[in-house]
Design an enzyme around this catalytic site. Structure first.
Site, PDB file in Angstrom:
ATOM      1  N   GLU A 105      -8.944   5.616 -17.379  1.00 41.63           N
ATOM      2  CA  GLU A 105      -9.821   6.412 -18.243  1.00 41.63           C
ATOM      3  C   GLU A 105      -9.519   6.036 -19.696  1.00 41.63           C
ATOM      4  O   GLU A 105      -9.051   6.838 -20.491  1.00 41.63           O
ATOM      5  CB  GLU A 105      -9.601   7.908 -18.023  1.00 41.63           C
ATOM      6  CG  GLU A 105     -10.688   8.756 -18.673  1.00 41.63           C
ATOM      7  CD  GLU A 105     -10.396  10.242 -18.668  1.00 41.63           C
ATOM      8  OE1 GLU A 105     -11.272  10.998 -19.091  1.00 41.63           O
ATOM      9  OE2 GLU A 105      -9.288  10.654 -18.255  1.00 41.63           O
ATOM     10  N   HIS A 159     -16.648   9.442 -22.170  1.00 43.57           N
ATOM     11  CA  HIS A 159     -16.050   9.400 -23.501  1.00 43.57           C
ATOM     12  C   HIS A 159     -16.898   8.501 -24.389  1.00 43.57           C
ATOM     13  O   HIS A 159     -16.406   7.558 -25.019  1.00 43.57           O
ATOM     14  CB  HIS A 159     -14.602   8.912 -23.441  1.00 43.57           C
ATOM     15  CG  HIS A 159     -13.652   9.948 -22.928  1.00 43.57           C
ATOM     16  ND1 HIS A 159     -13.127  10.943 -23.735  1.00 43.57           N
ATOM     17  CD2 HIS A 159     -13.136  10.151 -21.693  1.00 43.57           C
ATOM     18  CE1 HIS A 159     -12.317  11.705 -23.010  1.00 43.57           C
ATOM     19  NE2 HIS A 159     -12.318  11.254 -21.764  1.00 43.57           N
ATOM     20  N   ASP A 181      -9.290  16.885 -13.187  1.00 44.52           N
ATOM     21  CA  ASP A 181      -8.831  16.333 -14.473  1.00 44.52           C
ATOM     22  C   ASP A 181      -7.502  16.986 -14.849  1.00 44.52           C
ATOM     23  O   ASP A 181      -7.175  17.155 -16.026  1.00 44.52           O
ATOM     24  CB  ASP A 181      -9.880  16.558 -15.575  1.00 44.52           C
ATOM     25  CG  ASP A 181      -9.623  15.716 -16.825  1.00 44.52           C
ATOM     26  OD1 ASP A 181      -8.896  14.714 -16.721  1.00 44.52           O
ATOM     27  OD2 ASP A 181     -10.136  16.073 -17.904  1.00 44.52           O
ATOM     28  N   ALA A 241      -7.395  19.042 -23.396  1.00 45.55           N
ATOM     29  CA  ALA A 241      -6.590  17.925 -22.896  1.00 45.55           C
ATOM     30  C   ALA A 241      -6.406  18.043 -21.395  1.00 45.55           C
ATOM     31  O   ALA A 241      -5.358  18.440 -20.896  1.00 45.55           O
ATOM     32  CB  ALA A 241      -5.239  17.898 -23.604  1.00 45.55           C
TER      33      ALA A 241
END
Length: 377
Positions: A122, A188, A267, A302
């Site tokens: 990622e 992203h 995640d 995060a």
């Protein structure tokens, strides 16, 4: 050795039915309705769903996949397994190419051992404006040659790479990844609608945590979210922890893409299963308060502290999906994305005996992986 689980509500690809199932040598051999023939292990009417498949996880139980430490990786994988994730892919975060090469090689050994289903890069090929909790000093423009070196370090076990398609060199890198049998994910990214379409046409087939780290939907500038939802070639990830996306936005995604193109992921980072405090995600410090993980500097989300059993339960109780839809999104669809749905991801004769037993309120009761009961959390 043969084991029969009886008096269960079994969630199979064709619906939910009261019945039983038999397991031999780690695989499902019989699935029946009604009363089981002969004696069996009674489940008291509990639900049996396929073992969860998580294609986006950074760690748990205080342990991190991006650390590259194999003992930490084992601890994180086993923690998530006890919460129902019988198949897990290790996600990394942006780091130097040297560090990514080292970590990828170390985790490839655990893929060869069967602990992990693959490695997900990622980063570092993501947009600075949408970097989230990634180290801005290590972001890079995509490069087919550089990616080739990372894939070589992974010895065939790098299964997915997230790329922002608007970056210079991105489309060639997407094509190179797909040419090597690697899943290209769009995420992203600060892409426009047209740039996202170009990324999909180049080979992107997964949306990395849809909605998060992407420009929001707008009726005049639809951006990448609209492109990803409307294209039948794309499967979208969603983090169903009540923080990353409102339940209404999950319902919108499922209405647009269907459960067969929607995957629930955690995640999760190292803080999953731990208390509030300070943790690391790659090179970044993360503060966890009330279960919400945010960068100590800047406050960006995060990752999460989510587990897949909670994601499943929320999907039914808060989002309003059916048990069948939730099972598809947590098991069969992600297994299909990884190309392993022929032997896991659903309760079907011949598949690995990966299953989760849930109580009436959908809380976790027991987990079985390859026919072996795991310790409960």
């Amino acid at each position: 050795m043969s084991t029969t689980l009886a008096d269960a509500r079994v969630v199979t690809p064709d619906g939910v039915h009261e019945g039983w199932l038999t397991i031999e040598d780690g695989r499902f051999t019989h699935i029946g309705r009604g009363r089981a023939p002969g004696a069996g292990v009674g489940l008291g009417g509990r639900y049996v769903v396929p073992g969860f498949v998580d294609i986006h996880t950074h760690g748990g139980a205080g342990a991190s996949f991006p650390s590259g430490d194999q003992e930490q990786a084992r601890r994180a994988a086993e923690f998530h397994a006890r919460h129902g994730t019988t198949t897990i892919m290790a996600s990394l975060v942006t780091a130097s190419i040297g560090d990514l090469t080292r970590v990828t090689s170390a985790l490839a050994e655990l893929c060869e051992d069967g602990l992990l289903a693959g490695v997900h890069l990622e980063g570092p090929y993501i947009a600075p404006a949408r970097r989230g909790a990634h180290d801005p000093g290590q972001l890079r423009e995509p490069s087919p040659g550089e990616l080739s070196g990372l894939l070589k370090a992974g010895r065939g076990h790098v299964r997915m790479v997230t790329i922002a398609p608007e970056l210079p060199g991105a489309l060639d890198t997407v094509r190179a990844a797909v040419g090597e049998g690697v899943i290209a994910a769009l995420g992203h990214s600060d892409a426009t609608y047209d740039q996202a379409r170009a990324g999909i046409d180049a080979g992107c087939t997964v949306a990395t945590h849809l909605y998060n780290a992407l420009p929001p939907l707008h009726h005049r500038t639809p951006g990448p979210i609209a492109a990803l939802l409307e294209d039948p070639r794309v499967t979208v990830e969603l983090i169903n922890d009540g923080l990353h996306a409102h339940p209404a936005m999950l319902r919108l995604a499922v209405a647009a893409a269907g459960a067969d193109r929607t995957v629930l992921v955690t995640d999760a980072m190292a803080a999953a299963g731990m208390g509030d405090g300070t943790y690391r995600l790659g090179s970044m410090d993360v503060e966890v308060t009330g279960g919400a993980a945010r960068l100590t500097e800047g406050g960006a989300i995060a990752g999460s502290t989510l587990t897949m059993d909670e994601a499943f339960r929320r999907a039914v109780q808060e989002v309003g999906l059916s048990l069948l839809e939730a099972a598809e999104m947590t098991s069969h669809t992600p297994a299909r994305v990884l190309g392993i749905s022929s032997h896991t991801g659903s309760i079907a004769v011949g598949n690995h005996a990966d299953l989760v037993v849930l109580n009436e309120d959908l809380t976790l009761h027991q987990v079985m992986r390859r026919g072996v009961w795991l310790p409960t959390p």
